[in-house]
Enzyme design. Structure first.
Site, PDB file in Angstrom:
ATOM      1  N   SER A 158      -5.264   2.038  17.494  1.00 40.01           N
ATOM      2  CA  SER A 158      -6.239   3.002  16.990  1.00 40.01           C
ATOM      3  C   SER A 158      -7.308   3.265  18.042  1.00 40.01           C
ATOM      4  O   SER A 158      -7.634   2.384  18.850  1.00 40.01           O
ATOM      5  CB  SER A 158      -6.891   2.411  15.734  1.00 40.01           C
ATOM      6  OG  SER A 158      -8.053   3.116  15.384  1.00 40.01           O
ATOM      7  N   ALA A 159      -7.887   4.431  17.979  1.00 44.83           N
ATOM      8  CA  ALA A 159      -9.024   4.753  18.851  1.00 44.83           C
ATOM      9  C   ALA A 159     -10.200   3.833  18.581  1.00 44.83           C
ATOM     10  O   ALA A 159     -11.124   3.750  19.394  1.00 44.83           O
ATOM     11  CB  ALA A 159      -9.444   6.206  18.627  1.00 44.83           C
ATOM     12  N   ASN A 196       0.834  -1.204   0.000  1.00 47.10           N
ATOM     13  CA  ASN A 196       0.000   0.000   0.000  1.00 47.10           C
ATOM     14  C   ASN A 196       0.872   1.258   0.000  1.00 47.10           C
ATOM     15  O   ASN A 196       0.531   2.254   0.623  1.00 47.10           O
ATOM     16  CB  ASN A 196      -0.928   0.002   1.222  1.00 47.10           C
ATOM     17  CG  ASN A 196      -2.049   1.008   1.078  1.00 47.10           C
ATOM     18  OD1 ASN A 196      -2.609   1.179  -0.005  1.00 47.10           O
ATOM     19  ND2 ASN A 196      -2.366   1.717   2.157  1.00 47.10           N
ATOM     20  N   TYR A 200     -10.859  -5.042  10.673  1.00 45.38           N
ATOM     21  CA  TYR A 200      -9.661  -4.206  10.860  1.00 45.38           C
ATOM     22  C   TYR A 200      -9.528  -3.795  12.325  1.00 45.38           C
ATOM     23  O   TYR A 200      -8.475  -3.937  12.933  1.00 45.38           O
ATOM     24  CB  TYR A 200      -9.732  -2.959   9.952  1.00 45.38           C
ATOM     25  CG  TYR A 200      -8.773  -1.872  10.397  1.00 45.38           C
ATOM     26  CD1 TYR A 200      -7.407  -2.004  10.175  1.00 45.38           C
ATOM     27  CD2 TYR A 200      -9.226  -0.736  11.083  1.00 45.38           C
ATOM     28  CE1 TYR A 200      -6.523  -1.036  10.619  1.00 45.38           C
ATOM     29  CE2 TYR A 200      -8.352   0.227  11.528  1.00 45.38           C
ATOM     30  CZ  TYR A 200      -6.997   0.076  11.284  1.00 45.38           C
ATOM     31  OH  TYR A 200      -6.118   1.036  11.739  1.00 45.38           O
ATOM     32  N   LYS A 245      -6.598  -4.730  15.530  1.00 46.13           N
ATOM     33  CA  LYS A 245      -5.899  -3.807  16.447  1.00 46.13           C
ATOM     34  C   LYS A 245      -6.157  -4.225  17.892  1.00 46.13           C
ATOM     35  O   LYS A 245      -5.248  -4.290  18.714  1.00 46.13           O
ATOM     36  CB  LYS A 245      -6.376  -2.368  16.227  1.00 46.13           C
ATOM     37  CG  LYS A 245      -5.985  -1.785  14.889  1.00 46.13           C
ATOM     38  CD  LYS A 245      -4.487  -1.668  14.758  1.00 46.13           C
ATOM     39  CE  LYS A 245      -4.039  -1.286  13.367  1.00 46.13           C
ATOM     40  NZ  LYS A 245      -2.612  -1.477  13.124  1.00 46.13           N
TER      41      LYS A 245
HETATM   42  P1  NAD Z   1      -0.199   2.867   5.180  1.00 41.67           P
HETATM   43  O1  NAD Z   1      -1.002   1.845   4.451  1.00 41.67           O
HETATM   44  O2  NAD Z   1       0.145   4.117   4.463  1.00 41.67           O
HETATM   45  O3  NAD Z   1       1.146   2.211   5.753  1.00 41.67           O
HETATM   46  C1  NAD Z   1       1.224   0.856   6.119  1.00 41.67           C
HETATM   47  C2  NAD Z   1       2.417   0.252   5.401  1.00 41.67           C
HETATM   48  O4  NAD Z   1       2.537  -1.124   5.763  1.00 41.67           O
HETATM   49  C3  NAD Z   1       2.287   0.307   3.876  1.00 41.67           C
HETATM   50  O5  NAD Z   1       3.446   0.911   3.339  1.00 41.67           O
HETATM   51  C4  NAD Z   1       2.168  -1.153   3.453  1.00 41.67           C
HETATM   52  O6  NAD Z   1       2.778  -1.385   2.201  1.00 41.67           O
HETATM   53  C5  NAD Z   1       2.881  -1.857   4.590  1.00 41.67           C
HETATM   54  N1  NAD Z   1       2.474  -3.245   4.831  1.00 41.67           N
HETATM   55  C6  NAD Z   1       1.207  -3.741   4.951  1.00 41.67           C
HETATM   56  N2  NAD Z   1       1.254  -5.060   5.192  1.00 41.67           N
HETATM   57  C7  NAD Z   1       2.569  -5.412   5.226  1.00 41.67           C
HETATM   58  C8  NAD Z   1       3.261  -6.644   5.407  1.00 41.67           C
HETATM   59  N3  NAD Z   1       2.611  -7.803   5.587  1.00 41.67           N
HETATM   60  N4  NAD Z   1       4.617  -6.634   5.388  1.00 41.67           N
HETATM   61  C9  NAD Z   1       5.296  -5.482   5.177  1.00 41.67           C
HETATM   62  N5  NAD Z   1       4.695  -4.294   4.985  1.00 41.67           N
HETATM   63  C10 NAD Z   1       3.347  -4.267   4.998  1.00 41.67           C
HETATM   64  O7  NAD Z   1      -0.992   3.187   6.540  1.00 41.67           O
HETATM   65  P2  NAD Z   1      -0.734   4.335   7.606  1.00 41.67           P
HETATM   66  O8  NAD Z   1      -1.876   5.259   7.557  1.00 41.67           O
HETATM   67  O9  NAD Z   1       0.639   4.857   7.506  1.00 41.67           O
HETATM   68  O10 NAD Z   1      -0.911   3.466   8.926  1.00 41.67           O
HETATM   69  C11 NAD Z   1       0.196   2.919   9.621  1.00 41.67           C
HETATM   70  C12 NAD Z   1      -0.312   2.067  10.761  1.00 41.67           C
HETATM   71  O11 NAD Z   1      -1.109   2.869  11.622  1.00 41.67           O
HETATM   72  C13 NAD Z   1      -1.202   0.901  10.331  1.00 41.67           C
HETATM   73  O12 NAD Z   1      -0.948  -0.212  11.154  1.00 41.67           O
HETATM   74  C14 NAD Z   1      -2.598   1.426  10.575  1.00 41.67           C
HETATM   75  O13 NAD Z   1      -3.521   0.394  10.810  1.00 41.67           O
HETATM   76  C15 NAD Z   1      -2.386   2.277  11.813  1.00 41.67           C
HETATM   77  N6  NAD Z   1      -3.398   3.325  11.961  1.00 41.67           N
HETATM   78  C16 NAD Z   1      -3.616   4.185  10.933  1.00 41.67           C
HETATM   79  C17 NAD Z   1      -4.588   5.160  11.059  1.00 41.67           C
HETATM   80  C18 NAD Z   1      -4.873   6.096   9.902  1.00 41.67           C
HETATM   81  O14 NAD Z   1      -5.925   6.703   9.883  1.00 41.67           O
HETATM   82  N7  NAD Z   1      -3.981   6.294   8.954  1.00 41.67           N
HETATM   83  C19 NAD Z   1      -5.331   5.273  12.239  1.00 41.67           C
HETATM   84  C20 NAD Z   1      -5.065   4.391  13.289  1.00 41.67           C
HETATM   85  C21 NAD Z   1      -4.079   3.410  13.130  1.00 41.67           C
HETATM   86  C1  UD1 Z   2     -12.145   5.468  10.450  1.00 43.97           C
HETATM   87  C2  UD1 Z   2     -12.324   4.030  10.868  1.00 43.97           C
HETATM   88  C3  UD1 Z   2     -11.394   3.701  12.014  1.00 43.97           C
HETATM   89  C4  UD1 Z   2      -9.958   4.058  11.658  1.00 43.97           C
HETATM   90  C5  UD1 Z   2      -9.902   5.516  11.262  1.00 43.97           C
HETATM   91  C6  UD1 Z   2      -8.513   5.873  10.824  1.00 43.97           C
HETATM   92  C7  UD1 Z   2     -14.668   3.537  10.343  1.00 43.97           C
HETATM   93  C8  UD1 Z   2     -15.999   3.169  10.890  1.00 43.97           C
HETATM   94  N1  UD1 Z   2     -13.707   3.775  11.233  1.00 43.97           N
HETATM   95  O1  UD1 Z   2     -12.526   6.293  11.541  1.00 43.97           O
HETATM   96  O2  UD1 Z   2     -11.459   2.318  12.290  1.00 43.97           O
HETATM   97  O3  UD1 Z   2      -9.092   3.813  12.747  1.00 43.97           O
HETATM   98  O4  UD1 Z   2     -10.793   5.735  10.172  1.00 43.97           O
HETATM   99  O5  UD1 Z   2      -8.439   7.181  10.417  1.00 43.97           O
HETATM  100  O6  UD1 Z   2     -14.474   3.594   9.149  1.00 43.97           O
HETATM  101  N2  UD1 Z   2     -17.106  11.191   6.675  1.00 43.97           N
HETATM  102  C9  UD1 Z   2     -17.991  11.766   5.791  1.00 43.97           C
HETATM  103  N3  UD1 Z   2     -17.799  11.574   4.465  1.00 43.97           N
HETATM  104  C10 UD1 Z   2     -16.764  10.833   3.960  1.00 43.97           C
HETATM  105  C11 UD1 Z   2     -15.850  10.247   4.873  1.00 43.97           C
HETATM  106  C12 UD1 Z   2     -16.067  10.440   6.224  1.00 43.97           C
HETATM  107  O7  UD1 Z   2     -18.940  12.442   6.196  1.00 43.97           O
HETATM  108  O8  UD1 Z   2     -16.659  10.687   2.725  1.00 43.97           O
HETATM  109  C13 UD1 Z   2     -17.288  11.427   8.118  1.00 43.97           C
HETATM  110  C14 UD1 Z   2     -17.526  10.169   8.912  1.00 43.97           C
HETATM  111  O9  UD1 Z   2     -18.880   9.844   8.968  1.00 43.97           O
HETATM  112  C15 UD1 Z   2     -16.937  10.577  10.276  1.00 43.97           C
HETATM  113  C16 UD1 Z   2     -15.801  11.542   9.906  1.00 43.97           C
HETATM  114  O10 UD1 Z   2     -16.098  11.993   8.588  1.00 43.97           O
HETATM  115  O11 UD1 Z   2     -17.889  11.295  11.024  1.00 43.97           O
HETATM  116  C17 UD1 Z   2     -14.437  10.885   9.919  1.00 43.97           C
HETATM  117  O12 UD1 Z   2     -14.471   9.713   9.114  1.00 43.97           O
HETATM  118  P1  UD1 Z   2     -13.160   8.885   8.766  1.00 43.97           P
HETATM  119  O13 UD1 Z   2     -12.112   9.791   8.240  1.00 43.97           O
HETATM  120  O14 UD1 Z   2     -13.567   7.739   7.888  1.00 43.97           O
HETATM  121  O15 UD1 Z   2     -12.642   8.365  10.177  1.00 43.97           O
HETATM  122  P2  UD1 Z   2     -13.419   7.533  11.311  1.00 43.97           P
HETATM  123  O16 UD1 Z   2     -14.736   7.068  10.844  1.00 43.97           O
HETATM  124  O17 UD1 Z   2     -13.373   8.328  12.557  1.00 43.97           O
END
Ligand code: NAD
Ligand code: UD1
Length: 358
Positions: free
Chosen positions: A146-147, A50, A171, A175
């Protein structure tokens, strides 16, 4: 690379060499910059499922601009964390003081359609990673949680004491389950230091506009959807529900600038230095903004239009979710510095400079 003698308890402020899994991704790439700026070094393992290796070239370019005297190249291995032999090769070449473990699949909707793939990649991958780590005497891990583990939270703002809840998708369960797996491993072997970081909603991008979020296909999350509407890739934003019990009826979240989130990982290394055992921290700002707050701030700060229309609620969404980040402040000295204006400015800066992503 120079091999240092292994120490599971690094002394305070020690420069560490960090294994960054998923380091080519959104949060990982920003964290590399903060790590090097703090005097640490890193090695990236990523299977690029990704992400694009261009992100690592840009990280090197940003670091070069910041310290022209040093040419920093972050060592990179295209290895899957489920590939034990691949990980063994990496550990044979480097000594690690700790691992910051970002690698994982993260698309909520996809996880509902492909639960096996999510459990196998996220849980299977982490089990293999942790086993190889312990065999090489590296028992320090910072895990991207994650929250979402709070489910529909029992209290707002959410403290770390708040009980974990029912996740609404596979997902989220990966976590929640991995938190439990790492907690049990630490409790069985107190040489482990496990830091669980519960992120709220990461947005924004590096202020240079050179690295940022690069979603595949139609974005699930609010901010990349807004930026793609603003640049004309999508006609309008659907606002998922305006009948929530919130000030304007739209969902409220704790958006956090990715650079603040990245610096939270560097601060979390202090917990490992202090031999914390198990430590859990919320990484959020403590401030909730609604969907319409975000849209209005984006339009005001960037001077671009974001057409939207109200759509039905999205299944699984909750009304309000924001953190109490006091624990991370008190114990790690960490605090978010960027506000909503910088979040929307930097998100747009990245999108407008990179309309097609990397
Ligand atoms: P991202 O997808 O940009 O980064 C994740 C990376 O992990 C990618 O580069 C992907 O190629 C790599 N990857 C996936 N599976 C793998 C595997 N089996 N072996 C090696 N590499 C692998 O995502 P991000 O937004 O940078 O998120 C990073 C971490 O934080 C993730 O674990 C995600 O679940 C967690 N997280 C993200 C968010 C968010 O909103 N971005 C919120 C809460 C938690
Ligand atoms: C989502 C994930 C959560 C993950 C987090 C990471 C769900 C139910 N939860 O959280 O597991 O850890 O992303 O960032 O998907 N919204 C719109 N229009 C859109 C997209 C979003 O109105 O096109 C609203 C949603 O309803 C929400 C807010 O924007 O109220 C944030 O949404 P989003 O960015 O998807 O994050 P979460 O839902 O909080």
């Amino acid at each position: 690379m120079l091999k240092k003698k292994h120490k599971n308890k690094p002394t305070a402020n020690e420069e560490m060499n960090i294994l960054v899994t998923g380091g080519a991704g959104f949060i990982g790439s920003h964290t590399l910059i903060e790590l090097y700026q703090a005097g640490h070094t890193a090695v990236v393992v990523d299977n690029l499922s990704n992400s694009n290796p261009e992100s690592l070239k840009r990280v090197a370019a940003i670091l070069r601009d910041q310290t022209p005297s040093i040419d920093i190249e972050v060592p990179f291995y295209q290895v899957d964390i489920r590939d034990r032999q691949g990980l063994e090769r990496v550990f044979a070449n480097h000594h690690f003081d700790a691992c910051i473990h970002f690698a994982g699949l993260k698309a909520v909707g996809e996880s509902v359609a492909k639960p096996w793939e999510y459990y196998e990649n996220n849980i299977g991958g982490t089990l293999t990673l942790v086993d190889v780590m312990r065999q090489h005497g590296c028992k320090n891990i910072i895990f991207s949680s994650s929250a979402t583990v709070y489910g529909d939270p029992a209290q707002i703002p959410i403290t770390e004491q708040c009980p974990k809840g029912q996740c609404t998708n596979p997902y989220g369960w990966t976590k929640s389950m991995l938190e439990q797996v790492l907690t049990d491993i630490q409790s069985a072997d107190p040489e482990w230091n496990v830091v669980l970081l519960r992120y709220f909603n990461p947005v924004g991008a590096h202020p240079s506009g050179r690295i940022g979020e690069n979603p595949n296909g139609i974005p699930n999350n609010l901010m990349p959807y807004i930026t793609q509407v603003a640049i004309g890739k999508r006609p309008e934003l659907g606002v998922f529900g305006n009948d929530y019990p919130t000030p304007d009826g739209t969902g409220v979240r704790d958006y956090i600038h990715v650079v603040d989130l990245a610096s939270g990982h560097v601060c979390a290394l202090q917990a490992i230095e202090r031999h914390c055992g198990l430590a859990i921290y919320n990484l959020g700002t403590g401030q909730g903004y609604s969907v319409l707050d975000m849209v209005k701030a984006f339009v005001r700060v960037n001077g671009v239009d974001v057409p939207y229309s109200i759509k039905p609620r999205r299944p699984g969404d909750i009304a309000t979710c924001y953190s109490d980040p006091a624990k991370a402040h008190a114990e790690l000295g960490w605090q978010a510095r960027y506000g909503i204006d910088e979040m929307v400015r930097d998100s747009w800066n990245w999108q407008s400079q990179n309309p097609e992503g990397y």
